[in-house]
Design an enzyme around this catalytic site. Structure first.
Site, PDB file in Angstrom:
ATOM      1  N   GLU A 519       0.826  -1.281   0.044  1.00 15.33           N
ATOM      2  CA  GLU A 519      -0.037  -0.122   0.021  1.00 15.33           C
ATOM      3  C   GLU A 519       0.817   1.223  -0.050  1.00 15.33           C
ATOM      4  OE1 GLU A 519      -3.013  -0.683  -0.682  1.00 15.33           O
ATOM      5  OE2 GLU A 519      -3.108  -2.680  -0.148  1.00 15.33           O
ATOM      6  N   ASP A 583       3.799  -4.867  -5.452  1.00 16.30           N
ATOM      7  CA  ASP A 583       4.294  -5.998  -5.019  1.00 16.30           C
ATOM      8  C   ASP A 583       5.813  -5.900  -4.597  1.00 16.30           C
ATOM      9  OD1 ASP A 583       1.838  -7.102  -4.684  1.00 16.30           O
ATOM     10  OD2 ASP A 583       2.020  -8.270  -6.432  1.00 16.30           O
TER      11      ASP A 583
END
Length: 681
Positions: A519, A583
């Site tokens: 995030e 990621d």
């Protein structure tokens, strides 16, 4: 993903030191082993296929339940949460709660949703007046008035989308905003690309459209004609739409017009009259994500016979109501869902009811959920982990070799301005004025959706309320909002496999830590990096640094373009770039933070595994997933996330520590020479 309405990745809580579970009334889904060798297929070389090495036996032993389209760690946790919420709903429905209390209102909604006898009794009568109203339209003004009525009365959003939200270049201000839309199928490619799968979907769509029209009184021939009308109209709208990749560009999709200016290019739409009809008074301008779409749409509507537009407007009501009506409508809706996703049996009524209640009065249900299933200890642990991750991210930014000191300074300013939200909102919505009745399911849904619309448009002219959340507390997910520069982690995801109080740090950092890092990295992915520390869309990069970032990002695009599902369908590296970058950065940051812990600095074996091995296996088990072929093919078109196997290995192949942990050697299928490994954040 990046916006509150878009899902990102999962998460939970973690701490620098492991400790025991505090006493609480939280239901437990903690396993006996956090990395269970029984789930691994150790006959597979980890350097050839780490996804199946880590998850292969679990994949074989966990087929997709008939009511699901895919099954993995996220789904297991969502099922666990759904069962927990089911208990809350049943308690609320049978409680003798005070009138107007949270329990009474939630229980009333659930009672109405579970009353299948009453729902069958009323059938489609609840939409008869709406369909008859459309019959009375005789000119283009009536068509536009009806489209406005449907948007403002929770009947769907024909032609295009409309909402009030933050101005991306002036984030303290809420603005009316228009977006391309008007189609039913999940992506424009279903209309524009000819192949066998899309032809099958079109055939199923035809059956669905015809079935709903026949159920509401049309003859077979009329229903067949109606489908042709709807298909031609929606295909024209799809042709006018930009692709999902094009829509990821925040600069290209930011277009501000005065209402008069927009009206001049999109007649017969008069936005100076339409905005007040949308209940937005006093607006002088509007944001449009695809101006050409609105010009093409206006020409299409002006050239389409009124009777055809009436068919389209009726279809908008039918498709949005079908899942809420009697069994014959629900069945028709599910048969179409089967064609799209491969789902074998319909989701149980109680679970569909939970999803509806969560979506429409989530701040009432959420209060019941957090009172029973979320602890202050969990929030404290999460706060600590977010701080640890933020500190580590800052250190990594300072150490970047490809970025200038000038841009680093601004990147650190943005990172330090992040606002974390943990668990649930600080200010619950009260839903004042929303009437709920135990014998009026469709009415409850419609009134709740209309309350939500009115609440949304009421934000125009008010200061931006940063206490608002884009997800409800039971949600198993997380998000980053670029306009608020915030990261949010609902209570529902703060559980295993993302986090467990009893777990060692390798498990928690490989799970929730990587998702927190994910995030955070969204604030610096190809889209998020274009927003500054204050949330405004503005360029804060030097030209040279932006060019260097693009060179690195393009390598990631190329990498993911080479991954496939169903043997031949390639991942779209441009569509998934933001998630892939998140990621890649998230896992790298989590690993660096993990190495600061006592376990991360030790060689202690647990169940025969080193700390680093447990970290990477924890990451891999988060993304284990079985997916139905129909769903896999659809997600390639529509989902900005890569498939689970690609998400597992994509970041790992750039991390030297993974190679060392599992002795990955040149010649292994996943091996990338060290000089070709990418580090961005």
């Amino acid at each position: 993903m990046k916006y509150p309405s878009i899902l990102i990745c999962g998460m939970a809580l973690v701490a620098a030191q492991s400790c025991s579970q505090p006493e609480s009334n939280v239901a437990s889904n903690v396993p006996d082993k956090f990395i269970d060798p029984a789930n691994m297929d150790t006959t597979v070389n980890p350097g050839d296929d780490f996804f199946h090495y880590a998850n292969g036996i679990w994949m074989k032993n966990n087929p997709i339940p008939d009511k699901e389209t895919r099954w993995g760690s996220f789904n297991e946790l969502r099922e666990f949460n759904a069962q927990a919420v089911k208990g809350l709903l049943e308690e609320a429905a049978t409680a003798n709660a005070d009138e107007g209390s949270i329990e009474q209102r939630v229980g009333t909604f659930y009672t109405s949703a579970m009353d299948s006898v009453k729902i069958e009794e009323v059938g489609a009568s609840v939409i008869e007046d709406d369909l008859q109203r459309i019959d009375g339209i005789n000119n283009i003004d009536g068509v536009i008035e009806e489209s406005i009525y449907q948007r403002t009365h929770a009947l769907g959003s024909p032609f295009h989308s409309f909402y009030v939200g933050q101005d991306r270049k002036n984030v303290e201000k809420n603005m009316p905003q228009l977006g391309q839309g008007g189609t039913t199928l999940p992506d424009r490619d279903y209309y524009l690309v000819e192949n066998s799968r899309n032809n099958d979907i079109k055939s199923a769509y035809k059956t669905y459209v015809q079935r709903l029209f026949v159920l509401t009184g049309s003859t077979d021939q009329e229903a067949a004609d109606n489908f042709n009308t709807i298909w031609d109209f929606e295909k024209a709208l799809a042709t006018a739409q930009k692709s999902r990749v094009e829509m990821r560009d925040p600069q290209a999709t930011y277009n501000k017009f005065s209402l008069k200016e927009l009206t001049g290019t999109t007649q017969p739409f008069n936005w100076e009259k339409i905005l007040p009809a949308f209940k937005v008074e006093g607006a002088d301008s509007v944001l449009v994500n695809n101006p050409q779409f609105f010009q093409d749409e206006a020409k299409l509507i002006a050239a389409t016979p009124i009777e055809d537009l009436k068919v389209y407007l009726k279809w908008n009501i039918l498709k949005n109501a079908a899942s809420l009506l009697s069994e014959d409508f629900v069945d028709a809706n599910f048969v179409f869902t089967q064609a799209l996703t491969g789902q074998k049996v319909i989701t149980p009524r109680w679970q569909r009811s939970f999803n509806l209640i969560d979506r429409n009065i989530g701040d009432l249900l959420g209060q019941l959920y957090v009172a029973k299933y979320f602890t202050p200890e969990a929030k404290a642990r999460m706060d600590e982990l977010v701080n640890n991750m933020s500190e580590t991210f800052g250190e990594r930014i300072e150490g970047l070799t490809w970025m200038s000191s000038e841009t680093k300074e601004r990147a650190l300013e943005k990172l330090n301005a992040f606002t974390p939200k943990i668990g649930y909102t600080e200010k619950w919505k009260t839903y004042d004025g929303l009437e709920l009745a135990a014998d009026d399911f469709y009415g409850n849904v419609k009134r709740a959706m209309q309350w939500g619309y009115d609440d949304m448009v009421s934000q125009f002219g008010k200061p931006v309320d940063r206490t608002r959340w884009g997800m409800t507390p039971p949600t198993v997910n997380a998000y980053y909002s670029p306009v608020n520069n915030e990261i949010a982690f609902p209570a529902g995801i703060l559980q295993f496999p993302f986090f467990a109080f009893e777990a060692d740090d390798a498990i928690n950092y490989g799970g929730i830590g990587a998702v927190i890092g994910h995030e955070m990295t969204h604030g610096f992915d190809d889209s998020g990096r274009q927003y500054a520390a204050d949330g405004n869309l503005k360029d804060w990069w030097t030209e040279e640094d932006a060019a260097q970032f693009k060179i690195l990002a393009d390598k990631v695009v190329e990498q993911y373009n080479n991954y496939t599902v169903l043997d031949t369908i390639h991942v779209n590296g441009k569509l998934t770039l933001g998630e892939n970058l998140a990621d890649l950065g998230g896992l790298a940051i989590a690993y660096a933070a993990f190495k600061k812990t006592p376990q991360g600095q030790s060689d202690e074996l647990i169940d025969g595994l080193t700390p680093d091995q447990r970290f990477f296996l924890s990451w891999a088990q988060v993304w284990r997933m079985n997916v139905r072929p129909e769903t896999a093919a659809q997600l390639i078109l529509t989902d900005p996330h890569s498939p689970g196997d690609a998400r597992t290995v994509g970041p790992l192949v750039h991390m030297d520590a993974w190679y060392d942990a599992f002795d990955i050697q040149e010649g292994d299928k996943l091996y990338i020479p060290k000089e070709n490994r990418v580090t961005i954040w």
